[in-house]
Motif scaffolding. Structure first.
Motif, PDB file in Angstrom:
ATOM      1  N   HIS A   1     -10.311-142.734 -50.338  1.00 32.64           N
ATOM      2  CA  HIS A   1      -9.740-143.623 -49.184  1.00 32.64           C
ATOM      3  C   HIS A   1     -10.815-143.445 -48.079  1.00 32.64           C
ATOM      4  N   ALA A   2     -11.387-144.306 -47.511  1.00 33.27           N
ATOM      5  CA  ALA A   2     -12.310-144.391 -46.545  1.00 33.27           C
ATOM      6  C   ALA A   2     -11.707-143.738 -45.083  1.00 33.27           C
ATOM      7  N   ASP A   3     -10.530-143.852 -44.657  1.00 31.53           N
ATOM      8  CA  ASP A   3      -9.866-143.034 -43.680  1.00 31.53           C
ATOM      9  C   ASP A   3      -9.763-141.561 -43.945  1.00 31.53           C
ATOM     10  N   ASP A   4      -9.917-141.189 -45.296  1.00 36.08           N
ATOM     11  CA  ASP A   4      -9.964-139.828 -45.598  1.00 36.08           C
ATOM     12  C   ASP A   4     -11.096-139.105 -45.211  1.00 36.08           C
ATOM     13  N   LEU A   5     -12.155-139.692 -45.172  1.00 37.22           N
ATOM     14  CA  LEU A   5     -13.699-139.137 -44.939  1.00 37.22           C
ATOM     15  C   LEU A   5     -14.300-139.503 -43.542  1.00 37.22           C
ATOM     16  N   LEU A   6     -13.283-139.649 -42.658  1.00 35.00           N
ATOM     17  CA  LEU A   6     -13.905-139.995 -41.256  1.00 35.00           C
ATOM     18  C   LEU A   6     -15.013-138.996 -40.771  1.00 35.00           C
ATOM     19  N   PRO A   7     -14.608-137.555 -41.070  1.00 30.84           N
ATOM     20  CA  PRO A   7     -15.578-136.843 -40.498  1.00 30.84           C
ATOM     21  C   PRO A   7     -16.998-136.964 -41.208  1.00 30.84           C
ATOM     22  N   GLU A   8     -16.946-136.946 -42.611  1.00 30.27           N
ATOM     23  CA  GLU A   8     -18.253-137.027 -43.505  1.00 30.27           C
ATOM     24  C   GLU A   8     -18.934-138.202 -43.022  1.00 30.27           C
ATOM     25  N   ARG A   9     -18.344-139.407 -42.916  1.00 31.71           N
ATOM     26  CA  ARG A   9     -18.996-140.314 -42.455  1.00 31.71           C
ATOM     27  C   ARG A   9     -19.537-140.422 -41.168  1.00 31.71           C
ATOM     28  N   ALA A  10     -19.105-139.905 -40.222  1.00 28.29           N
ATOM     29  CA  ALA A  10     -19.362-139.939 -38.684  1.00 28.29           C
ATOM     30  C   ALA A  10     -20.621-138.900 -38.939  1.00 28.29           C
TER      31      ALA A  10
ATOM     32  N   ALA B   1     -17.121-149.629 -44.411  1.00 23.63           N
ATOM     33  CA  ALA B   1     -16.498-148.410 -44.505  1.00 23.63           C
ATOM     34  C   ALA B   1     -16.267-148.091 -46.086  1.00 23.63           C
ATOM     35  N   ALA B   2     -16.130-149.040 -47.091  1.00 18.34           N
ATOM     36  CA  ALA B   2     -16.195-148.517 -48.503  1.00 18.34           C
ATOM     37  C   ALA B   2     -17.639-148.072 -48.635  1.00 18.34           C
ATOM     38  N   LEU B   3     -18.646-148.872 -48.228  1.00 16.25           N
ATOM     39  CA  LEU B   3     -19.803-148.507 -48.715  1.00 16.25           C
ATOM     40  C   LEU B   3     -20.333-146.970 -48.263  1.00 16.25           C
ATOM     41  N   SER B   4     -19.937-146.693 -46.899  1.00 17.93           N
ATOM     42  CA  SER B   4     -20.125-145.536 -46.179  1.00 17.93           C
ATOM     43  C   SER B   4     -19.341-144.505 -46.678  1.00 17.93           C
ATOM     44  N   THR B   5     -18.308-144.718 -47.228  1.00 18.16           N
ATOM     45  CA  THR B   5     -17.536-143.683 -47.977  1.00 18.16           C
ATOM     46  C   THR B   5     -18.327-143.158 -49.421  1.00 18.16           C
ATOM     47  N   HIS B   6     -18.649-144.249 -49.925  1.00 13.25           N
ATOM     48  CA  HIS B   6     -19.522-144.101 -51.003  1.00 13.25           C
ATOM     49  C   HIS B   6     -20.613-143.076 -51.083  1.00 13.25           C
ATOM     50  N   VAL B   7     -21.507-143.259 -49.930  1.00 12.45           N
ATOM     51  CA  VAL B   7     -22.594-142.474 -49.461  1.00 12.45           C
ATOM     52  C   VAL B   7     -22.059-141.248 -49.228  1.00 12.45           C
ATOM     53  N   ALA B   8     -20.838-141.033 -48.640  1.00 13.85           N
ATOM     54  CA  ALA B   8     -20.692-139.512 -47.968  1.00 13.85           C
ATOM     55  C   ALA B   8     -19.640-138.823 -49.023  1.00 13.85           C
ATOM     56  N   ALA B   9     -19.412-139.519 -50.112  1.00 15.98           N
ATOM     57  CA  ALA B   9     -18.624-139.026 -51.594  1.00 15.98           C
ATOM     58  C   ALA B   9     -19.017-137.594 -51.997  1.00 15.98           C
TER      59      ALA B   9
ATOM     60  N   ALA C   1     -16.872-144.958 -38.087  1.00 17.48           N
ATOM     61  CA  ALA C   1     -16.124-143.832 -38.436  1.00 17.48           C
ATOM     62  C   ALA C   1     -15.830-142.911 -37.235  1.00 17.48           C
ATOM     63  N   ALA C   2     -17.048-142.788 -36.398  1.00 15.43           N
ATOM     64  CA  ALA C   2     -17.042-142.014 -35.141  1.00 15.43           C
ATOM     65  C   ALA C   2     -15.993-142.833 -34.184  1.00 15.43           C
ATOM     66  N   ASP C   3     -16.148-143.989 -34.136  1.00 15.17           N
ATOM     67  CA  ASP C   3     -15.294-144.710 -33.059  1.00 15.17           C
ATOM     68  C   ASP C   3     -13.417-144.771 -33.561  1.00 15.17           C
ATOM     69  N   GLN C   4     -13.626-144.422 -34.794  1.00 16.27           N
ATOM     70  CA  GLN C   4     -11.990-144.414 -35.216  1.00 16.27           C
ATOM     71  C   GLN C   4     -11.531-142.950 -35.050  1.00 16.27           C
ATOM     72  N   LEU C   5     -12.426-142.125 -35.125  1.00 14.91           N
ATOM     73  CA  LEU C   5     -12.065-140.637 -34.956  1.00 14.91           C
ATOM     74  C   LEU C   5     -11.692-140.750 -33.254  1.00 14.91           C
ATOM     75  N   TYR C   6     -12.420-141.304 -32.584  1.00 13.33           N
ATOM     76  CA  TYR C   6     -12.294-141.298 -31.026  1.00 13.33           C
ATOM     77  C   TYR C   6     -11.068-141.965 -30.638  1.00 13.33           C
ATOM     78  N   GLN C   7     -10.864-143.176 -31.123  1.00  9.03           N
ATOM     79  CA  GLN C   7     -10.001-144.126 -30.584  1.00  9.03           C
ATOM     80  C   GLN C   7      -8.582-143.585 -31.168  1.00  9.03           C
ATOM     81  N   GLU C   8      -8.544-143.398 -32.454  1.00  5.47           N
ATOM     82  CA  GLU C   8      -7.232-143.149 -33.044  1.00  5.47           C
ATOM     83  C   GLU C   8      -6.803-141.639 -33.106  1.00  5.47           C
ATOM     84  N   VAL C   9      -7.684-141.051 -32.759  1.00  2.03           N
ATOM     85  CA  VAL C   9      -7.152-139.486 -32.969  1.00  2.03           C
ATOM     86  C   VAL C   9      -7.465-138.940 -31.431  1.00  2.03           C
ATOM     87  N   TYR C  10      -8.721-138.844 -31.099  1.00  5.62           N
ATOM     88  CA  TYR C  10      -8.910-137.875 -29.776  1.00  5.62           C
ATOM     89  C   TYR C  10      -7.949-138.608 -28.755  1.00  5.62           C
TER      90      TYR C  10
END
Length: 410
Positions: free
Chosen positions: A304-313, A280-288, A320-329
């Motif tokens: 924070h990795a959880d603040d960039l869920l859409p960009e990471r997805a 998650a941290a590495l993915s966040t760095h790419v999406a930064a 990140a997509a799984d987290q958006l699906y499970q925790e939000v949708y």
């Protein structure tokens, strides 16, 4: 007698001055033997940990003590002759087997014994002994530094190996063993921090920052592993219930460059959690770059990795997509994707975030829309009235609707 000094004796035809020079140390042999025996007999009192040593281990310690005394006496006997460098009272192999703390304790016992011996040899012998013990202490410190550097090198290699296996998702029982050797428990909470270490342009940034990072984290009450991934420094921290991830991150921010994003992974548990937080941290760095200020290019520190869920997805991060699906949708839709909360939220987002337009489309009062949007905040933690957070909710709804329509696609 075992341990008795094998010193050279002056020949009978040696000058009287030479015989006199050797007579003082020889006359104190019995006293020095008593000092040696007293030291050996009281070894358990001086070093309590020796009580649990096997016979061979104790014999090795005694041998080191005897050897140090013999070396001192033989050097004093060789008056006027230039001798070799004074060695450490505890040799390297024994220091490695004992460990740094016990080796230093044994060195102190030996130096104390040598100084006692020196006091039996008159003023000249005592002065020579003090010079010898100072040189021996210096040699021990140099050896300790060399061994510490070697230990740090092995520790760094182990940490890098663990981080690499976690990134590559190839961690196994050997990884657990490596963690155990570094003092990590079998079960642990952890989170990752990723960024570019200061001075990384000369390839020494991470290595220069490694020990200071360890020290800073230890002061906070946690443990750290430091590794590397494609030029980025990866730090895995076990807070050990001593603080929040934000607290620990703040303590090591200064070791990262100001220009690079510093990304904070979520708090997770165990080996699998460590893998997820690092990814998650590495993915966040790419999406930064997607969230950098359009004018100054500045970034929040940390991200924070959880603040960039859409960009990471959007960048292909399935976690990140799984987290958006499970925790939000799924929190919104539950078993009813066409229920009032997801329907109201989606309509609101598609209506330009207008309460009146949403109410008109749904045929309800605007206050009902407000109530349902508040319920969405309570359920998901994200507020549709905030531009940034509404983007997170919209991404979650898109992912959720696609997955609901194509269950096998994820």
């Amino acid at each position: 007698m075992i341990g008795k000094s094998k010193r050279s004796r002056p020949k009978d035809d040696a000058p009287a001055e030479a015989q006199q020079a050797h007579r003082a140390p020889a006359a104190s042999d019995a006293a020095m033997e008593q000092i040696l025996l007293k030291t050996l007999n009281h070894l358990e009192d001086a070093l309590p940990w020796t009580r649990s040593l096997p016979t061979d281990g104790r014999r090795t310690l005694e041998g080191a003590i005897r050897t140090a005394l013999d070396d001192l006496l033989s050097r004093i006997d060789c008056q006027g002759r230039e001798g070799s460098e004074v060695p450490s009272p505890v040799p390297a192999e024994l220091s490695r087997s004992l460990g740094p703390h016990r080796a230093m304790e044994l060195i102190q016992v030996i130096l104390d014994m040598l100084e006692q011996a020196g006091r039996t040899m008159g003023a000249e012998g005592e002065r020579a002994t003090l010079v010898y013990t100072r040189q021996a202490a210096t040699a021990a410190a140099e050896l300790y530094a060399d061994l510490a550097e070697a230990r740090n090198g092995r520790k760094a290699a182990t940490e890098s190996r663990i981080i690499r296996h976690l990134i590559e998702k190839t961690a196994d029982t050997r990884t657990v063993d490596d963690l155990s050797r570094l003092g990590w428990r079998t079960e642990f909470d952890c989170f990752a921090i990723v960024g570019e270490a200061r001075g990384n342009d000369d390839v020494q940034g991470m290595e220069n920052a490694r020990q200071p990072m360890h020290t800073a984290v230890a002061r906070q009450g946690g443990r750290a592993l430091v590794g590397e991934s494609e030029g980025l420094t990866v730090v895995l921290i076990n807070p050990d219930r001593s603080g929040t991830p934000a607290d620990f991150c703040a303590s090591i921010l200064r070791f990262f460059t100001d220009e690079s994003a510093v990304c904070l992974g979520p708090l997770r548990h165990g080996i699998s959690g460590a893998e997820a937080s690092i990814r998650a941290a590495l993915s966040t760095h790419v999406a930064a770059p997607a969230v950098a200020d359009p004018i100054t290019a500045a970034l929040p520190r940390p991200l924070h990795a959880d603040d960039l869920l859409p960009e990471r997805a959007l960048n292909g991060d399935t976690d990140a997509a799984d987290q958006l699906y499970q925790e939000v949708y799924m929190s919104l839709a539950g078993q009813d994707p066409d229920g009032p909360l997801p329907t109201t939220l989606l309509t609101f987002l598609r209506s330009g975030n207008s309460l009146e337009v949403t109410a008109k489309k749904l045929g309800i009062h605007p206050n009902t829309v407000r109530y349902r949007l508040r319920r969405c905040v309570e359920v998901t933690g994200w507020d549709a009235m905030d531009p940034r957070e509404s983007f997170v909710l919209q991404a979650a709804l898109i992912i959720g609707r696609i997955r609901r329509s194509h269950p096998g696609a994820d």
